[in-house]
Design a protein around this motif. Structure first.
Motif, PDB file in Angstrom:
ATOM      1  N   MET A 166       0.835  -1.204   0.000  1.00 50.09           N
ATOM      2  CA  MET A 166       0.000   0.000   0.000  1.00 50.09           C
ATOM      3  C   MET A 166       0.873   1.257   0.000  1.00 50.09           C
ATOM      4  N   ARG A 169       2.676   1.446  -3.671  1.00 50.77           N
ATOM      5  CA  ARG A 169       1.682   1.753  -4.701  1.00 50.77           C
ATOM      6  C   ARG A 169       1.388   3.245  -4.781  1.00 50.77           C
ATOM      7  N   LYS A 184       1.957   8.734   5.974  1.00 49.13           N
ATOM      8  CA  LYS A 184       1.457   8.430   7.321  1.00 49.13           C
ATOM      9  C   LYS A 184       1.024   6.962   7.323  1.00 49.13           C
ATOM     10  N   ALA A 186      -0.035   3.166   8.932  1.00 46.87           N
ATOM     11  CA  ALA A 186      -0.913   2.764  10.033  1.00 46.87           C
ATOM     12  C   ALA A 186      -0.081   2.547  11.301  1.00 46.87           C
ATOM     13  N   PHE A 236      -5.413   8.217  -0.100  1.00 47.71           N
ATOM     14  CA  PHE A 236      -5.741   7.466   1.118  1.00 47.71           C
ATOM     15  C   PHE A 236      -6.143   6.047   0.762  1.00 47.71           C
ATOM     16  N   GLY A 238      -7.829   2.904   2.967  1.00 44.91           N
ATOM     17  CA  GLY A 238      -8.341   2.515   4.282  1.00 44.91           C
ATOM     18  C   GLY A 238      -9.841   2.335   4.217  1.00 44.91           C
ATOM     19  N   LEU A 246     -12.124  12.224   5.435  1.00 43.71           N
ATOM     20  CA  LEU A 246     -11.010  12.920   4.791  1.00 43.71           C
ATOM     21  C   LEU A 246     -11.478  13.684   3.553  1.00 43.71           C
ATOM     22  N   GLU A 260      -8.795   4.735  -1.992  1.00 45.48           N
ATOM     23  CA  GLU A 260      -8.912   3.277  -2.140  1.00 45.48           C
ATOM     24  C   GLU A 260      -9.576   2.783  -0.869  1.00 45.48           C
ATOM     25  N   PHE A 393     -13.453  -9.113   6.988  1.00 45.80           N
ATOM     26  CA  PHE A 393     -12.034  -8.949   7.329  1.00 45.80           C
ATOM     27  C   PHE A 393     -11.542 -10.048   8.267  1.00 45.80           C
TER      28      PHE A 393
END
Ligand code: NAD
Length: 491
Positions: A166, A169, A184, A186, A236, A238, A246, A260, A393
């Protein structure tokens, strides 16, 4: 990999903020702990930035922007290529680091290093292919010249589930385009990004071009950056709720954004499918990263004529899976990222069962000190079950049935998300129809993984805006400017 390898890899990773080419502590002196989800043990403590650190990083990115944009594309390309070579050279150590902070199987971490590195190679190749166009206007009275130039300083915010890919990319195409960045990562998994940024510096990225702020106060650090007029782009990856917060912040300045966001992928198995291939695809699409992927198959929609057989074959395979620490041999499924993730899987399974689903295997939390959940197959999932609308998840494969293609498409599209869909069928025309009727940014036709650095990754509906990778990826970091000139042949 031995305990000594683990200690060596952890000792080598930088733990400060990286601002203007220097590693240093947070202004407050605060740090936060990063834990191994397999054991709950602290593996590192890293700097905990506040708003002042974030703005200092933006100062550096803004100051470095003009010089980086002016560097010849070939030079930017060469720097990225060196970074790609270093990533390949250090793949084993990076993979171990990723497993230690995130929990995924070592083999999967190696796969992510390979996949994540490809974005750096691809961007190094794209850096020298940014081009515009020249044309005669329809009236014949002038010439139009279209050129591309870097957007400017970018804020890149990444999630914990693919800590390297991530980041690469976003960072690699931004640098290729001539943008400087503040990254920034995680707070659950900052180490891999820090190691990658150290590689970029070693590869020759000039001071201030890449800056990293690690923090437990993401909102406090990012909002002032987003509202600062020097920032020209926010990218971003998340969850959709954070993405929409955001977007609201970014709207004030009409900031360029790429989003994304979350997914709720349908996995369709038609009655003409090669069932062996569908089972292999299902296992990949569901259990890669223990289901913690935006691309994870969330809803298995299976034609009623083949559903029993599909469930039987999948259950046999899932029953044989071994749960354990990602660094250990013979393990098929690692831990979930934290306790909240385990509680969510537990809740979604209980909800589905209360509405009529049957647990074929698994269904409970795993033992031990880590945050494990058993690989699970649920059959007969009923409409209204929460897991049909929520991102699971986790390692829960939930099956419901459909009677025909029209019903399959209706069920598949019955979600606010539209990131990826999977379909298994031997009928080529049906595959083409699905590409035109499924509301999705990506379709895996008879495959269980779609991600590839050469392809435009991204979603429709609430799954996001923009694309990463492919020819499209670099465009997210470029502005289009057009120049009108008179007809050079006019008297
Ligand atoms: P998350 O939204 O909680 O956090 C993502 C990042 O945003 C983290 O760095 C976090 O610290 C930061 N963040 C959180 N609140 C913020 C705020 N107010 N301001 C600024 N930054 C903030 O997501 P997560 O739990 O880390 O990741 C999982 C989610 O990411 C899932 O929804 C998954 O589908 C999605 N995801 C999407 C893709 C994609 O390409 N579409 C890829 C991977 C993950």
């Amino acid at each position: 990999m031995s305990a000594a390898d683990e200690a060596r890899v952890l000792a080598a990773v930088p733990t400060g903020l990286f601002v203007d080419g220097e590693w240093g502590p947070a202004a407050s002196g605060r740090t936060f702990d990063v834990r191994d989800p397999s054991t709950g043990e602290v593996v590192a403590s890293v700097a905990d930035a506040d708003a002042s650190d974030g703005l200092r990083a933006l100062d550096a990115a803004a100051a470095a922007q003009a010089a980086w944009a002016a560097i010849p594309p070939r030079t930017r390309s060469d720097v990225l290529r060196r970074a790609f070579d270093l990533l390949r050279e250090r793949a084993d150590d990076l993979a171990l680091l990723m497993t230690l902070e995130m929990g995924k199987l070592l083999a999967e971490s190696r796969g992510e290093v390979a996949y994540g590195s490809e974005f750096v190679r691809w961007a190094s190749e794209e850096a020298v292919r940014v081009s515009g166009r020249y044309g005669t206007n329809p009236e014949g009275t002038g010439r139009t010249i279209v050129l591309k130039r870097p957007v400017g300083p970018c804020l890149l915010i990444t999630p914990w589930n693919f800590p390297l890919a991530m980041a690469t990319r976003k960072i690699a195409p931004a640098l290729a385009a001539g943008c400087t960045v503040v990254v920034k990562p995680a707070d659950l998994t900052p180490l891999t990004t820090l190691a990658f940024v150290a590689i970029l510096a070693e590869a020759g990225v000039p001071d201030g071009v890449v800056n990293v702020v690690t923090t437990t106060s993401a909102g406090e650090v990012c909002e002032p950056i987003i509202r600062d007029p020097r920032l020209r782009k926010l990218s971003f990856t998340g969850s959709t709720p954070v993405g929409s917060t955001l977007l609201a912040q970014a709207s004030e300045r009409v900031l360029r954004t790429s989003m994304e966001l979350g997914g709720n992928a349908p996995f369709l198995v038609f009655d003409d499918a090669d069932l062996d291939a569908a089972v292999e695809g299902a296992l990949l699409a569901k259990f890669r990263n223990v289901g913690q992927a935006c691309t994870a198959a969330n809803r298995f929609l299976v034609h009623e004529a083949v559903s029993d057989e599909f469930v039987r074959r999948v259950t046999d395979r899932v029953e044989a899976m071994t749960l354990g620490r990602g660094t250990d041999d013979g393990v098929d499924v690692g831990p979930l990222i934290d306790d909240r993730a385990v509680a969510k899987a537990e809740h979604l399974v209980a909800d589905a069962v209360s509405r009529g689903a049957v647990v074929r295997t698994g269904g409970s939390r795993g033992g031990g000190t880590g945050t494990f959940f058993e690989p699970t197959v649920l059959d007969g999932v009923q409409p209204g079950s929460e897991l049909l609308t929520a991102e699971i998840f986790g390692p829960v494969l939930a099956v419901s049935t459909f009677a025909d293609e029209e019903e399959a498409v209706r069920q598949a599209n019955d979600t606010e998300f539209g990131l990826v869909a999977y379909a298994f069928t031997r009928d080529l025309a049906r595959g083409q129809r699905l590409a035109e009727t499924l509301e999705t940014g990506m379709l895996g036709l008879n495959v269980g993984v779609v991600s590839n650095a050469s392809a435009p990754f991204g979603g429709v509906k609430a799954s996001g805006l923009g694309r990463e990778g492919g020819l499209e990826g670099i465009q997210e970091y470029l502005e289009t400017v057009y120049l009108m000139t008179p007809d050079p042949f006019a008297a």
